[in-house]
Design an enzyme around this catalytic site. Structure first.
Site, mmCIF file in Angstrom:
data_model
loop_
_atom_site.group_PDB
_atom_site.id
_atom_site.type_symbol
_atom_site.label_atom_id
_atom_site.label_comp_id
_atom_site.label_asym_id
_atom_site.label_seq_id
_atom_site.Cartn_x
_atom_site.Cartn_y
_atom_site.Cartn_z
ATOM 1 N N HIS A 107 -21.115 -25.047 17.219
ATOM 2 C CA HIS A 107 -21.057 -24.856 18.668
ATOM 3 C C HIS A 107 -20.202 -23.610 18.897
ATOM 4 C CE1 HIS A 107 -21.071 -29.294 18.209
ATOM 5 N NE2 HIS A 107 -21.666 -29.367 19.376
ATOM 6 N N ASP A 110 -16.505 -24.194 18.530
ATOM 7 C CA ASP A 110 -15.986 -24.515 17.190
ATOM 8 C C ASP A 110 -15.402 -23.281 16.521
ATOM 9 O OD1 ASP A 110 -17.287 -26.917 17.599
ATOM 10 O OD2 ASP A 110 -19.023 -26.338 16.396
ATOM 11 N N GLU A 238 -31.602 -33.226 20.987
ATOM 12 C CA GLU A 238 -31.030 -34.272 20.131
ATOM 13 C C GLU A 238 -30.823 -35.557 20.938
ATOM 14 O OE1 GLU A 238 -27.731 -33.000 17.640
ATOM 15 O OE2 GLU A 238 -26.843 -34.980 17.861
ATOM 16 N N GLU A 274 -30.563 -37.756 14.878
ATOM 17 C CA GLU A 274 -29.311 -38.134 14.204
ATOM 18 C C GLU A 274 -29.323 -39.629 13.898
ATOM 19 O OE1 GLU A 274 -25.455 -36.684 15.619
ATOM 20 O OE2 GLU A 274 -24.657 -38.671 15.165
ATOM 21 N N HIS A 277 -27.126 -41.830 16.119
ATOM 22 C CA HIS A 277 -27.640 -41.980 17.476
ATOM 23 C C HIS A 277 -28.795 -42.974 17.505
ATOM 24 C CE1 HIS A 277 -26.030 -37.709 18.624
ATOM 25 N NE2 HIS A 277 -25.105 -38.503 18.124
ATOM 26 N N ASP A 302 -29.766 -34.713 11.790
ATOM 27 C CA ASP A 302 -28.323 -34.822 11.602
ATOM 28 C C ASP A 302 -28.104 -36.037 10.717
ATOM 29 O OD1 ASP A 302 -27.611 -32.570 12.931
ATOM 30 O OD2 ASP A 302 -26.598 -33.548 14.598
ATOM 31 N N ASP A 313 -20.060 -43.971 18.005
ATOM 32 C CA ASP A 313 -20.598 -42.855 17.227
ATOM 33 C C ASP A 313 -19.566 -42.415 16.191
ATOM 34 O OD1 ASP A 313 -22.354 -40.843 16.550
ATOM 35 O OD2 ASP A 313 -21.883 -39.567 18.267
ATOM 36 N N ASP A 315 -20.017 -41.153 13.187
ATOM 37 C CA ASP A 315 -20.347 -39.925 12.443
ATOM 38 C C ASP A 315 -19.794 -39.924 11.018
ATOM 39 O OD1 ASP A 315 -21.767 -38.641 14.521
ATOM 40 O OD2 ASP A 315 -19.913 -37.889 15.420
ATOM 41 N N ASP A 345 -23.822 -34.020 10.235
ATOM 42 C CA ASP A 345 -22.985 -34.126 11.438
ATOM 43 C C ASP A 345 -22.048 -35.312 11.205
ATOM 44 O OD1 ASP A 345 -21.838 -34.125 13.883
ATOM 45 O OD2 ASP A 345 -23.673 -34.320 15.037
HETATM 46 C C1 XLS Z 1 -22.632 -35.688 19.381
HETATM 47 C C2 XLS Z 1 -23.666 -34.850 18.836
HETATM 48 C C3 XLS Z 1 -23.278 -33.398 18.654
HETATM 49 C C4 XLS Z 1 -24.503 -32.547 18.507
HETATM 50 C C5 XLS Z 1 -24.284 -31.107 18.749
HETATM 51 O O1 XLS Z 1 -22.678 -36.915 19.321
HETATM 52 O O2 XLS Z 1 -24.078 -35.412 17.618
HETATM 53 O O3 XLS Z 1 -22.401 -33.246 17.610
HETATM 54 O O4 XLS Z 1 -25.092 -32.692 17.253
HETATM 55 O O5 XLS Z 1 -23.757 -30.868 20.016
HETATM 56 CA CA CA Z 2 -25.478 -34.640 16.109
HETATM 57 CA CA CA Z 3 -23.036 -38.254 16.502
#
Ligand code: XLS
Ligand code: CA
Ligand code: CA
Length: 446
Positions: A107, A110, A238, A274, A277, A302, A313, A315, A345
């Site tokens: 992003h 980042d 996404e 993802e 998600h 992702d 979430d 991750d 991700d």
């Molecule tokens: C957040 C998202 C984010 C996207 C990019 O939950 O996964 O990281 O992949 O903005």
């Molecule tokens: Ca993501």
């Molecule tokens: Ca995520």
């Protein structure tokens, strides 16, 4: 310029990560991922197209809703925000080289600190982009996708494209413009739009019709700008059902497909699916990949996983082999993921605060997907599921089934047919047998 940022290599105590095979006990080695090994006529690395997520790997410091940062990174001691940002770039490229990762994703926020004004933010960004470009040329590492963060800053408290405040819509549009310019300049192969705060907390204060229309207006501007600047990468949306908002408009693949078709945008966007998600939406990872694939909309992945007991979430790095097999099964069925890839991700846990943990996490994720690829490839090669499925639906290849498929019959014809035929030839779905075969492929594949 780059050599003066750190006196020595940042990860000097960590060796280059090489493939040593399944019997290796070296934690700094791949057990399954062998980049150049040919599978189905293509090197593993080109099937997998692994990417590093800049935000989770280089900006995440181990905070959670209850706790302060736990991670002390070498680049964080470099002083002012621009020096830290430059240190991150140098460290990130060293990191990717050590792991043999050929792509990254980021992003805008980042990589460079936000300034007091948009102009200053843009200047900061381009100063860092110069360095990123230099490092990309030096290492051959490529940009899988770029994106903008239009959700963290307080101005986005009501959303970005779906904010009730038009000037916020404009600001988000400006950020996307800049991020798309940068993505194009760096040769990014995709551009991602994750809904961020595009959703609502309560319907008591929300004009859902206007918000959805505005979201579509925003996406049309993105498409127009893509054409205006001649960006040839793939646009990706996404899906995510909730978090941060109670309801996100990009709920899941099916919802996004309906939305895109409603506004005539379906040819312009594919999905970045993802895993975490998918599970938040109450689906399996494979379900989301499958829905995207059969609709010609699987663009990129992702590759992470959530914790099903925690329910948010999280991750995490993907280590669930079953999910990886079925994900790679969908990728192979679609004939590959390019120009998308597998972006991790994912972030290390808060207590995994040492630099080594970043390496262990990526090794675990890359090995899991490498093994997943091997197993999925064999499953398809042996037509384990294909033959079963083909046979299961064979009643549609002749007789009344074929007439249904060919659109030759209606309800009255089928009524006449059903009066004479109640000899249903039903066969077992054999779920447990198939699960057991998939397991034995996982156990037996090297
Ligand atoms: C957040 C998202 C984010 C996207 C990019 O939950 O996964 O990281 O992949 O903005
Ligand atoms: Ca993501
Ligand atoms: Ca995520």
């Amino acid at each position: 310029m780059t050599n003066t940022i750190f006196e020595e290599k940042v990860f000097k105590n960590i060796p280059e990560i090489k493939y040593e095979g399944e019997s290796s006990t070296n934690p700094f080695a791949f057990k399954y991922y062998q980049a150049e090994e040919i599978i189905g006529g293509m090197p593993m690395k080109d099937h997998l197209r692994f990417a590093m997520s800049y935000w989770h790997t280089f900006t995440f410091k181990g905070t959670d809703p209850f706790g302060l940062p736990t991670m002390k990174r070498e680049w964080d001691s470099l002083g002012n925000p621009m020096s830290i940002a430059k240190g991150r770039v140098v460290a990130a490229f060293e990191f990717m080289q050590k792991l043999g990762i050929e792509y990254f994703c980021f992003h805008d926020v980042d990589v460079a600190p936000e300034g007091q004004t948009l102009e200053e933010t843009e200047r900061n960004l381009y100063e860092i982009v110069d360095l990123i470009e230099e490092k990309m040329n030096e290492t051959g590492i490529k940009l899988l996708w770029g994106t903008t963060n239009a959700f963290s800053h307080r101005r986005f408290m009501h959303g970005a494209a779906t904010s009730c405040q038009a000037s916020v819509f404009a600001r988000a549009a400006a950020q996307v413009k800049i991020a798309m310019d940068i993505t194009k300049r760096l040769g990014g192969e995709n551009y991602v739009l994750w809904g961020g705060r595009e959703g609502y907390e309560t319907l008591l204060n929300t004009d859902t019709k206007l918000e959805l229309d505005n979201f579509a207006r925003f996406l049309k501007m993105v498409v127009n700008y893509k054409n205006e600047i001649g960006f040839t990468g793939q646009l990706l949306i996404e899906p995510k059902p909730k978090e941060p908002t109670k309801h996100q408009y990009d709920f899941d693949t099916a919802t996004v497909l309906g939305f895109l078709r409603n506004y005539g945008l379906e040819k312009e966007f594919k999905m970045n699916i993802e895993a975490n998600h998918a599970t938040l939406a109450g689906h399996t990872f494979q379900h989301e990949l499958n829905m995207a694939r059969i609709n010609g909309a699987l663009g990129s992945i992702d590759a992470n996983q959530g914790d099903l007991l925690l329910g948010w979430d999280t991750d995490q790095f993907p280590t669930n082999i079953y999910d990886a097999v079925m994900a790679m099964y969908e990728v192979l069925k679609q004939g590959g993921i390019a120009p998308g890839g597998l972006n991790f991700d994912a972030k290390v846990r808060r207590a995994s605060f040492e630099p080594e943990d970043l390496f262990f996490a990526y090794i675990a994720g890359m090995d899991t997907f490498a093994k997943g690829l091997r197993v999925a490839y064999r499953l398809i090669e042996d037509r384990i599921l294909e033959d079963f499925i083909e046979k299961r639906y064979e009643s549609y290849s002749n007789g009344i089934g074929k007439d249904i498929i060919d659109g030759k019959v209606g309800l009255s014809d089928l009524y006449q047919y059903a009066l004479k035929h109640d000899d249903f030839k039903l066969a077992s779905g054999r779920q447990e047998m198939l699960e057991s075969i998939v397991n034995s492929y996982i156990f037996q594949t090297k």
